[in-house]
Design a protein around this motif. Structure first.
Motif, PDB file in Angstrom:
ATOM      1  N   HIS A  44      -3.210   3.684  -2.407  1.00  0.00           N
ATOM      2  CA  HIS A  44      -3.070   2.859  -3.505  1.00  0.00           C
ATOM      3  C   HIS A  44      -2.480   1.569  -3.693  1.00  0.00           C
ATOM      4  O   HIS A  44      -1.355   1.599  -2.894  1.00  0.00           O
ATOM      5  CB  HIS A  44      -2.623   3.815  -4.702  1.00  0.00           C
ATOM      6  CG  HIS A  44      -2.617   3.121  -5.914  1.00  0.00           C
ATOM      7  ND1 HIS A  44      -3.609   2.861  -6.679  1.00  0.00           N
ATOM      8  CD2 HIS A  44      -1.386   2.600  -6.661  1.00  0.00           C
ATOM      9  CE1 HIS A  44      -3.311   2.336  -7.653  1.00  0.00           C
ATOM     10  NE2 HIS A  44      -1.984   2.151  -7.927  1.00  0.00           N
ATOM     11  N   ARG A  45      -2.955   0.566  -4.170  1.00  0.00           N
ATOM     12  CA  ARG A  45      -2.159  -0.658  -4.051  1.00  0.00           C
ATOM     13  C   ARG A  45      -2.430  -1.110  -5.604  1.00  0.00           C
ATOM     14  O   ARG A  45      -3.200  -1.455  -6.284  1.00  0.00           O
ATOM     15  CB  ARG A  45      -2.820  -1.896  -3.262  1.00  0.00           C
ATOM     16  CG  ARG A  45      -2.946  -1.482  -1.920  1.00  0.00           C
ATOM     17  CD  ARG A  45      -3.551  -2.768  -1.153  1.00  0.00           C
ATOM     18  NE  ARG A  45      -2.491  -3.841  -1.170  1.00  0.00           N
ATOM     19  CZ  ARG A  45      -2.683  -4.852  -0.525  1.00  0.00           C
ATOM     20  NH1 ARG A  45      -4.026  -5.102   0.077  1.00  0.00           N
ATOM     21  NH2 ARG A  45      -2.094  -6.115  -0.366  1.00  0.00           N
ATOM     22  N   LYS A  99       0.648  -1.210  -0.088  1.00  0.00           N
ATOM     23  CA  LYS A  99       0.082  -0.004  -0.047  1.00  0.00           C
ATOM     24  C   LYS A  99       0.788   1.336   0.083  1.00  0.00           C
ATOM     25  O   LYS A  99       1.807   1.365   0.804  1.00  0.00           O
ATOM     26  CB  LYS A  99      -0.980   0.019   1.148  1.00  0.00           C
ATOM     27  CG  LYS A  99      -1.811   1.180   1.358  1.00  0.00           C
ATOM     28  CD  LYS A  99      -2.835   1.218   2.447  1.00  0.00           C
ATOM     29  CE  LYS A  99      -4.316   1.113   1.890  1.00  0.00           C
ATOM     30  NZ  LYS A  99      -5.263   1.152   2.973  1.00  0.00           N
ATOM     31  N   ILE A 100       0.496   2.160  -0.902  1.00  0.00           N
ATOM     32  CA  ILE A 100       0.958   3.541  -1.114  1.00  0.00           C
ATOM     33  C   ILE A 100       0.319   4.400  -0.209  1.00  0.00           C
ATOM     34  O   ILE A 100      -1.112   4.553  -0.663  1.00  0.00           O
ATOM     35  CB  ILE A 100       1.468   3.794  -2.237  1.00  0.00           C
ATOM     36  CG1 ILE A 100       2.575   2.861  -2.900  1.00  0.00           C
ATOM     37  CG2 ILE A 100       2.036   5.147  -2.211  1.00  0.00           C
ATOM     38  CD1 ILE A 100       2.653   3.010  -4.229  1.00  0.00           C
ATOM     39  N   LYS A 101       0.554   5.259   0.605  1.00  0.00           N
ATOM     40  CA  LYS A 101      -0.455   6.302   1.382  1.00  0.00           C
ATOM     41  C   LYS A 101      -0.212   7.523   0.508  1.00  0.00           C
ATOM     42  O   LYS A 101       0.847   8.101  -0.018  1.00  0.00           O
ATOM     43  CB  LYS A 101       0.168   6.388   2.976  1.00  0.00           C
ATOM     44  CG  LYS A 101      -0.131   5.299   3.704  1.00  0.00           C
ATOM     45  CD  LYS A 101       0.080   5.661   5.100  1.00  0.00           C
ATOM     46  CE  LYS A 101      -0.265   4.341   5.961  1.00  0.00           C
ATOM     47  NZ  LYS A 101      -0.081   4.610   7.452  1.00  0.00           N
TER      48      LYS A 101
END
Length: 190
Positions: A89-90, A71-73
Motif C-alpha cells: 500500500h502507498r 510502500k508498506i508491505k
C-alpha cells in the motif's frame, strides 16, 4: 514563533520555513492552504494553549506537491496450510511549505522563495539524470596544446610518441598437465 496544528488526525509542530508531509489535501501544486485548527502558539509573548483551539489564529502554507508515500508491505500467512499472500500500500500525501503564522497578537512570515520542485525531480538531479537548466554561456576553456617536439629528435619519432599504442593482452594461464600413468608405473617398479 511556532505553532501546533492539527490536520489529517495528526498534530504537527511548525514554524515559518518548515517543509512538512501531511495526509493528502485538496489543491494543485502552488496553491495556498490555510489551517484554522491551531492547538498551541509559542513566541516572544510566551505560550498560548487553546481550549481546545485558539480562536483567530491561523497558519498559512503553500502546497508543493501531492505524491504517494513509501510502500508498506502487507504479508498474510496461515501456518501449516500453505497460505501466503503479499501485498502493498502507498498512502497519498501532500508536501507543504509553511509560509506564515498569525495569532495571539503576533505574526511571523517566511522570507524565502517557495520552490515547487518535486522530490522525484530532486532525486533525479542529485543522481545527474535530470536535464540541466541552461545558465549563461561560460567562457570556453582553451584547447590542449600539442606536445612540443625536441630539437634533436626526428619528426617521425614525435608522431609515433603521440599516437595511441594498443594495449597488450595477457596470455591465458596454462593448466598444469596431469602426470602420465606410465611415469607412475615406472616409479612403482623401481
Amino acid at each position: 514563533m511556532y505553532a501546533v496544528i492539527k490536520t489529517g488526525g495528526k498534530q504537527y509542530r511548525v514554524q515559518p520555513g518548515d517543509v512538512i508531509v501531511v495526509e493528502k489535501l485538496d489543491g494543485d501544486a502552488g496553491s495556498d492552504v490555510t489551517f484554522g485548527d491551531i492547538l498551541m502558539l509559542g513566541g516572544d509573548n510566551g505560550v498560548t494553549v487553546g481550549a481546545p483551539l485558539i480562536a483567530g489564529a491561523s497558519v498559512a502554507a503553500t502546497l508543493i506537491e501531492t505524491r504517494q508515500g513509501e510502500k508498506i508491505k502487507i504479508f498474510k500467512k496461515i501456518r501449516r496450510q500453505g497460505y501466503r499472500r503479499t501485498g502493498g500500500h502507498r498512502q497519498m500525501e501532500s508536501v507543504l511549505r509553511i509560509v506564515g503564522i498569525d495569532g495571539a497578537g503576533e505574526n511571523a512570515k517566511w522570507d524565502g522563495e517557495t520552490s515547487l520542485m518535486t522530490k522525484a525531480e530532486m532525486n533525479a538531479r542529485a543522481r545527474g539524470l535530470a536535464p540541466r537548466v541552461e545558465q549563461e554561456e561560460a567562457p570556453a576553456k582553451p584547447a590542449k596544446k600539442a606536445p612540443v617536439a625536441k630539437a634533436d629528435a626526428p619528426a617521425e619519432t614525435v608522431a609515433d610518441d603521440t599516437a595511441e599504442k594498443p594495449v597488450a593482452k595477457k596470455a591465458p594461464a596454462k593448466k598444469a598437465a596431469p602426470k602420465a600413468k606410465a611415469d607412475d608405473a615406472s616409479t612403482d617398479e623401481a
